[in-house]
Design a protein around this motif. Sequence first.
Motif, PDB file in Angstrom:
ATOM      1  N   LEU A   9       0.814  -1.210   0.000  1.00  0.00           N
ATOM      2  CA  LEU A   9       0.000   0.000   0.000  1.00  0.00           C
ATOM      3  C   LEU A   9       0.854   1.269   0.000  1.00  0.00           C
ATOM      4  CD1 LEU A   9      -2.960  -1.121   2.249  1.00  0.00           C
ATOM      5  CD2 LEU A   9      -3.001  -0.642  -0.201  1.00  0.00           C
ATOM      6  N   VAL A  55      -1.297   1.033  -5.705  1.00  0.00           N
ATOM      7  CA  VAL A  55      -2.405   1.856  -5.203  1.00  0.00           C
ATOM      8  C   VAL A  55      -3.266   2.348  -6.361  1.00  0.00           C
ATOM      9  CG1 VAL A  55      -2.977   4.011  -4.018  1.00  0.00           C
ATOM     10  CG2 VAL A  55      -1.242   2.480  -3.069  1.00  0.00           C
ATOM     11  N   LYS A  99      -7.464   1.047  -7.233  1.00  0.00           N
ATOM     12  CA  LYS A  99      -8.638   1.914  -7.246  1.00  0.00           C
ATOM     13  C   LYS A  99      -9.839   1.241  -7.894  1.00  0.00           C
ATOM     14  CE  LYS A  99      -5.992   6.177  -7.223  1.00  0.00           C
ATOM     15  NZ  LYS A  99      -5.492   7.286  -8.024  1.00  0.00           N
TER      16      LYS A  99
END
Length: 96
Positions: free
Chosen positions: A42, A48, A52
Amino acid sequence: MDVLLHITTPDAAPVAAALGRALSAEGANWGCFLTNDGVTVLNDAGFVDAAKDAERIAVCEHSWDLHMAGQDCPAERGSQTVNSALMAEAGQVVSL
């Protein structure tokens, strides 16, 4: 959920990001459970960004507290029971 990525190591970040983008491009519903030092993915911008589009991202709360102490968790914190439930929901599990 079509695919669950079970991430246990930070080395999985580039592979998980690429796989997540490919799954999203194909219209698959996917999610992740992060455990051990895999919670540190993360911190990877590529992962990351790909995440989404994930249906669900959960981290082992114990692993988060061990490896990312003091940082805000951008994902759902849960137990290994959450891990088991996600595996039961997934059509396929990819362990990284």
